[in-house]
Design an enzyme around this catalytic site. Structure first.
Site, PDB file in Angstrom:
ATOM      1  N   THR A   1       0.837  -1.198   0.000  1.00 25.53           N
ATOM      2  CA  THR A   1       0.000   0.000   0.000  1.00 25.53           C
ATOM      3  C   THR A   1       0.874   1.251   0.000  1.00 25.53           C
ATOM      4  OG1 THR A   1      -1.527  -1.223   1.383  1.00 25.53           O
ATOM      5  CG2 THR A   1      -1.878   1.131   1.202  1.00 25.53           C
ATOM      6  N   LEU A   2       0.586   2.174  -0.910  1.00 29.79           N
ATOM      7  CA  LEU A   2       1.350   3.413  -0.966  1.00 29.79           C
ATOM      8  C   LEU A   2       0.525   4.604  -0.504  1.00 29.79           C
ATOM      9  CD1 LEU A   2       3.188   2.815  -4.330  1.00 29.79           C
ATOM     10  CD2 LEU A   2       4.079   2.505  -2.033  1.00 29.79           C
TER      11      LEU A   2
END
Lengths: 244, 278
Positions: free
Chosen positions: A23-24
């Site tokens: 997840t960014l």
């Protein structure tokens, strides 16, 4: 904001692939959830908006869901991650029901399970981008707790996520009491949600309030709050401000 | 003997539908020294007879704490019992860690039973040679379960396993209806009296038995020797001649009746009900 670790090596392609697994940043997000304990149980409120960045794209998202017989989960942050969490909890409650042995998962157990999940994901640098509020009543005991996306977890008499922490909790710290009736509790929550509506740009005027008691969990139909936009402070916001 | 043809490995059925290796494992339980469990609505008491190899050695530990709210007494191959106790502790602590809540004992015994069943269906394994009396709490109160090597488990109000357990069972059968509402003290006394039955004549001393208790407001713990001796003293003072002889007489009669029945059953071969149906 990214969660990548800069490592100097020749594995450019491999790193990119690995990064695409973690997840960014969040895409579709929900804003604050506010919850309080009251005389008979727990009350929780959230609006029904899903923002896509600065666009208020979705206006019918239910951000609170009942879990089993005793608990309610509210979430702010990435909506798809919230839906993933609901799937985990579905599996958990299904297995719990299949035992069919008179024992059932209460809010404390669900809260701790979620804390473990959130913390373990954070340790893998692949968090579920949510702040969760878990409330419920079991065997007469009221429970209200919160878990953040990095696995910080605690219980309290009143909790809020996101902007709610800054705008709603000061109100609750002043006005919350142990023996609030249902009507007083709802009025208090509506006061908090109204402030959030005025001041949080991701909030919309369509909210639900959920009630948890020993009898069970109910989520209200969506409704709107009455607002007044002609306050002098709104029409002329900079009067008396420094430098004006 | 008739049944030797089909008893080489656990994955071979006999023509009458029995797994002899599993039944032999249950015989191992009967060889171990006695263990007794009884429960009321709110408490479970586990007691066992301390048997030492010789006067020089210490006695084997047969009762283990699994968690504050679960304890287990074993009879049979104590090594197998230790391994299973470690498994139970592990399951219990993992549940506590994830859910911050005690593992309901009913769920633990199912895990245990499923683990035992695996050993009855793999050609490279052997069944566990130990019977476990698991006492613990869950949302509905206190429970006592018996897990046997076959992978079956049963819930009991009171039960005894191991050698000369029939005498204890007879005693318990006469009194079990009152156990539900028994006070904690009465439950302990009944447990020690049941242990006395298995000693069959030997004088009961606190050094000969181990007693442990757990309850709704009481975490699992062992009773110390003084406490046990105090309970023994309360009934050893009662004129023992009539009471002792009556019970011993009944116990012996029961044991005598039971023994030929068991031997007769074994001799007759495959006609009987398999012991794992117990």
């Amino acid at each position: 904001m990214t969660f990548t670790i800069p490592i100097e090596n020749g594995n450019g392609v491999k790193d990119a692939e690995a990064d695409s697994q973690r997840t960014l940043y969040p895409y579709v997000t929900g804003t604050s959830v506010v919850a309080i304990k009251y005389k008979d149980g727990i009350l929780m409120a959230s609006d029904m908006g899903g923002s896509y960045g600065s666009t208020l794209r979705y206006k019918n998202i239910e951000r609170m869901k009942a879990i089993g017989k005793h608990s309610l989960l509210g979430a702010s942050g990435e909506i798809s991650d919230f839906q993933e969490i609901l799937r985990y909890l579905d599996e958990l409650t299904l297995n719990d029901n299949m035992w069919d042995d008179g024992n059932s998962l209460g809010p404390k157990e669900v809260h701790n399970y979620l804390t473990r999940v959130m913390y373990n994901r954070r340790n893998k640098f692949n968090p579920l981008w949510n702040t969760l509020v878990l409330g419920g009543v079991k065997n007469g005991e009221k429970y209200l707790g919160m878990v953040s996306m990095i696995g910080v977890s605690f219980e309290d008499n009143h909790v809020a996520t996101g902007f709610g922490n800054h705008l709603a909790r000061p109100i609750l710290r002043d006005e919350w009491r142990e023996d609030l009736s249902f009507e007083e509790g709802v009025k208090l929550l509506e006061k908090c949600m109204r402030v959030l509506l005025y001041r949080d740009r991701s909030a919309i005027n369509k909210l639900q309030i959920a009630k948890m008691t020993e009898e069970g969990v109910t989520v209200s139909e969506p409704y709107s709050l009455k607002t007044f936009w002609e306050f002098k402070a709104f029409t002329n916001p900079t009067v008396g401000a420094e430098g004006s | 003997m008739f049944r030797n043809q089909y008893d080489t490995d656990v994955t071979t059925w006999s023509p009458t539908g029995r797994l002899f290796q599993v039944e032999y494992a249950m015989e191992a339980v009967k060889q171990g020294s006695a263990a007794i469990g009884l429960r009321s609505r709110s408490h479970v008491v586990l007691a066992c007879v301390n048997k030492a190899q010789s006067e020089l050695s210490s006695h084997q530990r047969k009762i283990f704490k699994v968690d504050d709210h679960i304890g287990v007494a074993i009879a049979g191959l104590t090594a197998d019992g230790r391994v299973l106790s470690r498994y139970m502790r592990s399951e219990s602590i993992n549940h506590s860690f994830t859910y911050e809540s005690p593992l309901p004992v009913g769920r633990l015994v199912v895990h245990l039973a499923d683990k035992a069943q695996v050993c009855t269906q793999r050609s490279w394994k052997r069944p566990y040679g130990v019977g476990l009396l698991v006492g613990g709490l869950d949302e509905s109160g206190a429970h006592l379960y018996y897990n046997c090597p076959s992978g079956n488990y049963f819930e009991y109000q009171a039960f005894a396993i191991g050698s000369r357990s029939q005498a204890a069972k007879t005693y318990l059968e006469r009194r079990f209806e009152s156990f539900g509402d028994s006070s904690r003290e009465d439950l302990i006394k009944d447990a020690i009296l049941a242990v006395r039955e298995t000693l069959q004549g030997e004088t009961l001393k606190s050094s000969l038995c181990t007693v442990a208790i757990l309850g709704v407001d009481e975490p699992f713990h062992f009773l110390d020797q003084e406490a046990i001796q105090k309970v023994i003293d309360t009934f050893e003072k009662v004129p023992e001649e009539e009471e002792g002889e009556d019970e011993a007489g009944e116990g012996e009669a029961e044991a005598a009746a039971a023994a030929p029945a068991e031997q007769g059953g074994a001799g007759a071969g495959d006609q009987d009900v398999a012991p794992m149906e117990m």
